[in-house]
Design an enzyme around this catalytic site. Structure first.
Site, PDB file in Angstrom:
ATOM      1  N   GLU A 263       0.887  -1.172   0.000  1.00 46.18           N
ATOM      2  CA  GLU A 263       0.000   0.000   0.000  1.00 46.18           C
ATOM      3  C   GLU A 263       0.912   1.206   0.000  1.00 46.18           C
ATOM      4  O   GLU A 263       1.662   1.426   0.952  1.00 46.18           O
ATOM      5  CB  GLU A 263      -0.862   0.017   1.268  1.00 46.18           C
ATOM      6  CG  GLU A 263      -1.739  -1.197   1.427  1.00 46.18           C
ATOM      7  CD  GLU A 263      -3.004  -1.117   0.608  1.00 46.18           C
ATOM      8  OE1 GLU A 263      -3.440   0.002   0.291  1.00 46.18           O
ATOM      9  OE2 GLU A 263      -3.539  -2.175   0.266  1.00 46.18           O
ATOM     10  N   CYS A 300      -1.608   9.162   3.874  1.00 47.03           N
ATOM     11  CA  CYS A 300      -1.655   8.637   2.502  1.00 47.03           C
ATOM     12  C   CYS A 300      -2.955   9.034   1.821  1.00 47.03           C
ATOM     13  O   CYS A 300      -3.063   8.951   0.603  1.00 47.03           O
ATOM     14  CB  CYS A 300      -1.514   7.130   2.520  1.00 47.03           C
ATOM     15  SG  CYS A 300      -2.642   6.361   3.670  1.00 47.03           S
TER      16      CYS A 300
HETATM   17  P1  NAP Z   1       9.238   4.065   3.443  1.00 43.39           P
HETATM   18  O1  NAP Z   1      10.412   4.967   3.483  1.00 43.39           O
HETATM   19  O2  NAP Z   1       8.956   3.361   2.169  1.00 43.39           O
HETATM   20  O3  NAP Z   1       9.458   3.008   4.630  1.00 43.39           O
HETATM   21  C1  NAP Z   1       8.597   1.897   4.876  1.00 43.39           C
HETATM   22  C2  NAP Z   1       9.439   0.683   5.302  1.00 43.39           C
HETATM   23  O4  NAP Z   1       9.980   0.064   4.142  1.00 43.39           O
HETATM   24  C3  NAP Z   1      10.621   0.975   6.216  1.00 43.39           C
HETATM   25  O5  NAP Z   1      10.764  -0.086   7.137  1.00 43.39           O
HETATM   26  C4  NAP Z   1      11.778   1.014   5.247  1.00 43.39           C
HETATM   27  O6  NAP Z   1      12.969   0.638   5.915  1.00 43.39           O
HETATM   28  C5  NAP Z   1      11.392  -0.060   4.252  1.00 43.39           C
HETATM   29  N1  NAP Z   1      11.969   0.158   2.925  1.00 43.39           N
HETATM   30  C6  NAP Z   1      11.809   1.259   2.150  1.00 43.39           C
HETATM   31  N2  NAP Z   1      12.464   1.099   0.986  1.00 43.39           N
HETATM   32  C7  NAP Z   1      13.019  -0.130   1.021  1.00 43.39           C
HETATM   33  C8  NAP Z   1      13.800  -0.895   0.105  1.00 43.39           C
HETATM   34  N3  NAP Z   1      14.148  -0.401  -1.092  1.00 43.39           N
HETATM   35  N4  NAP Z   1      14.217  -2.119   0.481  1.00 43.39           N
HETATM   36  C9  NAP Z   1      13.890  -2.607   1.678  1.00 43.39           C
HETATM   37  N5  NAP Z   1      13.161  -1.950   2.593  1.00 43.39           N
HETATM   38  C10 NAP Z   1      12.723  -0.727   2.269  1.00 43.39           C
HETATM   39  O7  NAP Z   1       7.893   4.830   3.805  1.00 43.39           O
HETATM   40  P2  NAP Z   1       7.652   5.989   4.892  1.00 43.39           P
HETATM   41  O8  NAP Z   1       8.453   7.165   4.563  1.00 43.39           O
HETATM   42  O9  NAP Z   1       7.723   5.451   6.236  1.00 43.39           O
HETATM   43  O10 NAP Z   1       6.099   6.309   4.680  1.00 43.39           O
HETATM   44  C11 NAP Z   1       5.590   7.408   3.995  1.00 43.39           C
HETATM   45  C12 NAP Z   1       4.837   6.891   2.763  1.00 43.39           C
HETATM   46  O11 NAP Z   1       3.909   5.889   3.150  1.00 43.39           O
HETATM   47  C13 NAP Z   1       4.014   7.957   2.076  1.00 43.39           C
HETATM   48  O12 NAP Z   1       4.208   7.833   0.693  1.00 43.39           O
HETATM   49  C14 NAP Z   1       2.580   7.595   2.430  1.00 43.39           C
HETATM   50  O13 NAP Z   1       1.620   8.001   1.496  1.00 43.39           O
HETATM   51  C15 NAP Z   1       2.680   6.102   2.497  1.00 43.39           C
HETATM   52  N6  NAP Z   1       1.615   5.530   3.305  1.00 43.39           N
HETATM   53  C16 NAP Z   1       0.703   4.720   2.685  1.00 43.39           C
HETATM   54  C17 NAP Z   1      -0.335   4.190   3.419  1.00 43.39           C
HETATM   55  C18 NAP Z   1      -1.354   3.316   2.758  1.00 43.39           C
HETATM   56  O14 NAP Z   1      -2.121   2.702   3.461  1.00 43.39           O
HETATM   57  N7  NAP Z   1      -1.410   3.233   1.455  1.00 43.39           N
HETATM   58  C19 NAP Z   1      -0.439   4.450   4.791  1.00 43.39           C
HETATM   59  C20 NAP Z   1       0.512   5.246   5.398  1.00 43.39           C
HETATM   60  C21 NAP Z   1       1.548   5.775   4.626  1.00 43.39           C
HETATM   61  P3  NAP Z   1      14.306   1.489   5.796  1.00 43.39           P
HETATM   62  O15 NAP Z   1      13.939   2.906   6.078  1.00 43.39           O
HETATM   63  O16 NAP Z   1      15.184   0.868   6.814  1.00 43.39           O
HETATM   64  O17 NAP Z   1      14.773   1.286   4.383  1.00 43.39           O
END
Ligand code: NAP
Length: 526
Positions: A263, A300
């Protein structure tokens, strides 16, 4: 003080690489030191989960419901320590975090109710017809069974409700799948506290070692190792498009590809129709500005674009939204990285020719906080530059002015997948724009009429998902009880003797659940 991974019931912190949480409001490092999980720690967590899966998958709905309810009690018993820890790691206000804790606990209890009721298993029975010609019909019985160990990744913006005990973990545990949770490095201490609550609940319920693990990491390696482990059977992810897509790509390249329910971000277009703009422009401007700036825009479901018709009322409406955004106090974002991405994103929108910024102050201010931003462009420019509808995570929105209904529909048709779309209209508007609503249904998971997309109810009928790139699998939801179906698959039992059938499929329906018996939904006997 050192944080520990939960490798099943064992605690460990063997990695040489360390990291600390950071208080986003002060920029200071927080005291607890965390060790990046080693490849061996991740592997042991998945191996334990695979062993635990053999017995956990056979637990009854009542046993799993007891487990979820005990997790809720354990989370509540963490008291203020949980709220204060999450507040220090995220700069989110305590009242918001208390609300999020209530949502998390409510979600656990809702899934417990679902499990006790039991009909979610979608039990189906086609009784045998031995005398059927030209060939006998066998006895066929089907129900949903768990997939096996699930890796879960949470987002930074919901340190409780989309984190360790969030919707992905709860729906996987409810389905009968052990969970290995990759903690978010923006709130590692909060993750550790909640992991302790789940672990204590599991031990109290006598559940097998490995039913739940938590691994910490502040880089991509821990998560990638988890997704690539051959014993993992599915992934639940909430976070950025970049992260979700990287994990999805890694999962489909495995020798055994596995489903990834990612998501990701969304811009959640809002359409303001002519009658609504004329009748209630000012109140809409206030409500829209409130939705854009809620939680420093870090949802989000934040309305990142809104479409308005080109009318005499349009300029005062847009000016009013801009004034309200300009008057909103700057706020701290969850991490330095998210703040930089916000600044960069606004810059990229502004650089598209035909787009202008309507708010005066720059996105980032000296204290490290950010200000709300409003930009404006035309539907023609937006259709020629699809990147304008990519998510800029934060308190910003893009006004898109459409010449007429045809252009509004053309813009709607040009949209890629989003989590939500919203339409504001009078009854006459809604009749006249019925075709807009039909287009939007093909683009999103939830269509909102005369409301705002922020605020996602945890309920049986909720859909929090949508076509790519909002998610990697539009057939599911990550919020609400239908989320459980992401972690199960149907199994058919052909010509099974009564004693070998699961209780859900036995002739006398001992669990008293709804079943599709020879084509009719009933609680009756076969
Ligand atoms: P994020 O940076 O993608 O992090 C989410 C998790 O994924 C972290 O544990 C991160 O760990 C890991 N991760 C990210 N890239 C990775 C990769 N290439 N390989 C392995 N692990 C990886 O997201 P965020 O900044 O916390 O969240 C903000 C985003 O979430 C916004 O875009 C928001 O819209 C979205 N969001 C969506 C929803 C929904 O329900 N659709 C709900 C809430 C938020 P590391 O940091 O250690 O890499």
């Amino acid at each position: 003080m050192t944080g520990q991974h939960f490798i099943g019931y064992e605690r460990s912190a063997a990695g040489a690489q360390i990291f600390q949480g950071i208080n986003p409001a002060t920029g200071e490092k927080l005291p607890l030191i965390f060790h990046e999980a080693t490849l061996d720690e991740v592997a042991r967590a998945v191996e334990k989960a695979a062993v635990a899966s053999e017995s956990y998958r056979r637990k009854s709905g009542v046993e799993k419901a007891d487990f979820l309810e005990k997790i809720a009690v354990e989370i509540l018993s963490l008291g203020d320590e949980l709220i204060q820890t999450a507040a220090a790691e995220t700069a989110l206000p305590e009242a918001r975090l208390q609300g999020e804790r209530g949502r998390t606990v409510g979600q656990l209890r809702l899934f417990a109710e679902l499990l006790r009721e039991g009909s979610w298993l979608d039990a189906r029975i086609d009784t045998a017809q031995p005398a059927r010609l030209p060939a006998a019909k066998p006895d066929l019985r089907q129900m949903q069974r768990p997939l096996g160990p699930v890796g879960v990744f949470g987002a930074s913006n919901f340190p409780l409700a989309f984190s360790v005990a969030g919707g992905d973990t709860v729906s996987a545990l409810a389905a009968g799948c052990p969970v290995i949770f990759k903690a978010h490095p923006a709130h590692p201490a909060t993750c550790e506290l909640v992991a302790g609550a789940i672990s204590r609940a599991a031990e109290n319920c006598g559940l097998p070692d490995g039913v739940f693990s938590l691994v910490q990491g502040a880089g991509t390696e821990v998560g990638m190792t988890l997704v690539q482990h051959p014993l993992l059977k599915a992934v639940g992810f909430t976070g950025s498009f970049r992260g979700g897509k990287a994990l999805y790509d890694a999962a489909v390249r495995r020798p055994e590809p596995i489903p990834v329910y990612a998501e990701m971000g969304s811009t959640n277009p809002v359409f303001i129709l002519p009658g609504a703009l004329r009748e209630r422009g000012e109140s809409l401007a206030s409500a829209l500005a409130g939705s854009i700036t809620l939680g420093v825009g870090q949802f989000c479901t934040n309305p990142g674009v809104f479409v308005v018709p080109d009318l005499p009322e349009t300029a005062p409406f847009v000016r009013s939204v801009a004034e309200k955004l300009s008057a909103t106090a700057p706020g701290f974002m969850l991490t330095g990285g998210i703040r930089q991405a916000y600044e960069r994103g606004i810059g990229q929108l502004q650089r598209v020719s035909g787009t202008e910024r309507l708010t005066a102050s720059t996105p980032a201010v000296e204290s490290g906080a950010v200000t709300a931003q409003l930009l404006r462009t035309t539907a023609k420019t937006a259709m020629a530059n699809p990147e304008l509808t990519d998510e800029v995570f934060g308190p910003a929105s893009l006004t898109i002015v459409a010449d007429d209904k045809m252009q509004t529909l053309a813009f709607a048709r040009s949209l890629h997948g989003h989590l939500t779309a919203t339409v504001h209209g009078t009854p006459d508007d809604l009749n006249e724009y019925a075709d807009l609503i039909e287009i939007l249904e093909t683009k999103v998971g939830r269509v909102v009429i005369n409301g705002f997309p922020t605020g996602v109810e945890v309920a049986h009928a909720m859909v929090h998902g949508g076509p790519y790139p909002a998610t990697t699998d539009s057939r599911s939801t990550s919020v609400g009880t239908s989320a459980i179906r992401r972690f199960t698959r149907p199994v058919c039992y052909q010509d099974f003797p009564e004693n070998l059938l699961p209780d859900e499929l036995k002739n006398n329906n001992p669990l008293d659940i709804w079943r599709l018996l020879d084509g009719t939904w009933t609680k009756g006997y076969s």
